[in-house]
Write a protein that holds these residues in place. Structure first.
Motif, short mmCIF file in Angstrom:
data_model
loop_
_atom_site.label_atom_id
_atom_site.label_comp_id
_atom_site.label_asym_id
_atom_site.label_seq_id
_atom_site.Cartn_x
_atom_site.Cartn_y
_atom_site.Cartn_z
N THR A 133 35.93 34.44 45.32
CA THR A 133 36.70 34.01 44.16
C THR A 133 35.79 33.35 43.13
OG1 THR A 133 38.73 33.76 45.45
CG2 THR A 133 38.61 32.53 43.38
N ARG A 134 34.94 32.45 43.59
CA ARG A 134 34.02 31.75 42.70
C ARG A 134 33.07 32.72 41.99
NH1 ARG A 134 31.93 28.92 46.30
NH2 ARG A 134 29.88 29.87 46.44
N LEU A 135 32.49 33.66 42.74
CA LEU A 135 31.55 34.61 42.14
C LEU A 135 32.23 35.55 41.14
CD1 LEU A 135 29.46 35.51 45.32
CD2 LEU A 135 28.67 34.20 43.32
N LEU A 136 33.42 36.02 41.48
CA LEU A 136 34.14 36.90 40.56
C LEU A 136 34.55 36.17 39.29
CD1 LEU A 136 36.30 39.09 42.97
CD2 LEU A 136 34.31 39.80 41.62
N GLU A 137 35.04 34.94 39.43
CA GLU A 137 35.42 34.17 38.25
C GLU A 137 34.20 33.88 37.37
OE1 GLU A 137 37.58 30.86 39.94
OE2 GLU A 137 39.47 31.99 39.91
N ALA A 138 33.06 33.63 37.99
CA ALA A 138 31.82 33.40 37.22
C ALA A 138 31.40 34.67 36.48
CB ALA A 138 30.70 32.94 38.15
N ALA A 139 31.78 35.84 37.01
CA ALA A 139 31.44 37.11 36.36
C ALA A 139 32.52 37.53 35.36
CB ALA A 139 31.26 38.19 37.42
N GLY A 140 33.50 36.66 35.11
CA GLY A 140 34.51 36.95 34.09
C GLY A 140 35.79 37.58 34.61
N TRP A 141 36.00 37.59 35.91
CA TRP A 141 37.21 38.17 36.49
C TRP A 141 38.28 37.11 36.70
CZ3 TRP A 141 38.13 43.28 37.92
CH2 TRP A 141 37.05 44.14 37.75
N SER A 142 39.53 37.55 36.63
CA SER A 142 40.65 36.72 37.05
C SER A 142 40.99 37.18 38.47
CB SER A 142 41.84 36.93 36.12
OG SER A 142 42.93 36.17 36.55
N VAL A 143 41.11 36.24 39.39
CA VAL A 143 41.36 36.57 40.79
C VAL A 143 42.76 36.10 41.17
CG1 VAL A 143 40.63 36.18 43.17
CG2 VAL A 143 38.91 36.41 41.35
N VAL A 144 43.53 37.01 41.75
CA VAL A 144 44.85 36.68 42.27
C VAL A 144 44.76 36.83 43.79
CG1 VAL A 144 47.29 37.32 42.35
CG2 VAL A 144 46.02 37.52 40.20
N ARG A 145 45.03 35.73 44.49
CA ARG A 145 45.04 35.75 45.96
C ARG A 145 46.47 35.51 46.41
NH1 ARG A 145 40.87 36.40 49.10
NH2 ARG A 145 38.83 36.33 48.11
N ALA A 146 46.92 36.35 47.34
CA ALA A 146 48.27 36.23 47.87
C ALA A 146 48.21 36.29 49.38
CB ALA A 146 49.14 37.37 47.34
N TRP A 147 49.14 35.59 50.03
CA TRP A 147 49.27 35.67 51.48
C TRP A 147 50.22 36.80 51.82
CZ3 TRP A 147 45.80 33.36 54.22
CH2 TRP A 147 45.22 32.17 53.77
N GLU A 148 50.02 37.41 52.97
CA GLU A 148 50.86 38.53 53.38
C GLU A 148 52.33 38.15 53.50
OE1 GLU A 148 50.28 40.08 57.34
OE2 GLU A 148 49.66 38.12 58.08
N HIS A 149 52.64 36.87 53.72
CA HIS A 149 54.03 36.45 53.91
C HIS A 149 54.75 36.19 52.58
CE1 HIS A 149 52.02 32.45 53.62
NE2 HIS A 149 53.11 32.16 52.95
N GLU A 150 54.03 36.18 51.49
CA GLU A 150 54.66 35.92 50.18
C GLU A 150 55.57 37.07 49.79
OE1 GLU A 150 52.39 34.08 46.92
OE2 GLU A 150 50.67 34.23 48.28
N PRO A 151 56.70 36.77 49.18
CA PRO A 151 57.57 37.85 48.71
C PRO A 151 56.84 38.74 47.69
CG PRO A 151 58.72 35.74 48.64
CD PRO A 151 57.28 35.44 48.95
N THR A 152 57.03 40.03 47.85
CA THR A 152 56.37 41.00 46.97
C THR A 152 56.62 40.69 45.50
OG1 THR A 152 56.56 42.69 48.68
CG2 THR A 152 56.20 43.46 46.43
#
Length: 150
Positions: A107-126
């Motif tokens: 997450t840190r490396l992608l954000e430093a490269a200009g990306w927005s990162v969305v992390r979700a847990w498998e139990h979260e409602p779709t």
């Protein structure tokens, strides 16, 4: 094939179970993909957002630079659902801790490269995950472009 006694698994049954775990196309990931596709979003699946970074995201929206990870509760140490196994506990605690550290670094490396990162847990409602992904794409898309495809 290596006998179970020489394997990292505590039993042949556990070994078969662990080998059967999917690295991609899991049910929660597929649900998110289907819902986003039905809304007209197009994305790349199981690719490196950054070519020089040896990490793969579950979904990648290249133009708005949004990477989506749908993390399994067991493999990524969900604070709500993860329970440490009794057998081979020291191995698994180290493995899960390493996975969590790698997730944070990714997450840190992608954000430093200009990306927005969305992390979700498998139990979260779709619907909740889809909503967060849509918000991330909309925040990063130019209002005049109108094209949210890959």
């Amino acid at each position: 094939m290596t006998p179970a006694s020489e394997s990292w698994a505590s039993s042949e049954g556990n070994r078969r179970s662990m080998k059967a775990n999917r690295g991609r196309d899991t049910k929660p990931e597929m649900a998110v993909r289907r819902a986003l596709h039905a809304l007209g979003y197009r994305y790349r699946v199981d690719v490196r957002p950054e070519p020089n970074l040896n990490r793969r995201a579950d979904l990648v929206f290249t133009r708005p630079k949004v990477a989506v990870f749908v993390d399994g509760c067991y493999w990524h140490g969900c604070p709500k659902h993860y329970t440490s196994p009794v057998t081979n506990a020291s191995f698994w605690s180290g493995k899960i801790a390493g996975n969590r550290e790698r997730d944070a670094e990714t997450t840190r490396l992608l954000e430093a490269a200009g990306w927005s990162v969305v992390r979700a847990w498998e139990h979260e409602p779709t619907e909740d995950v889809v909503s967060r992904v849509r918000e991330a794409i909309q925040r990063r898309s130019e209002p005049s472009s109108g094209n949210l495809n890959t």
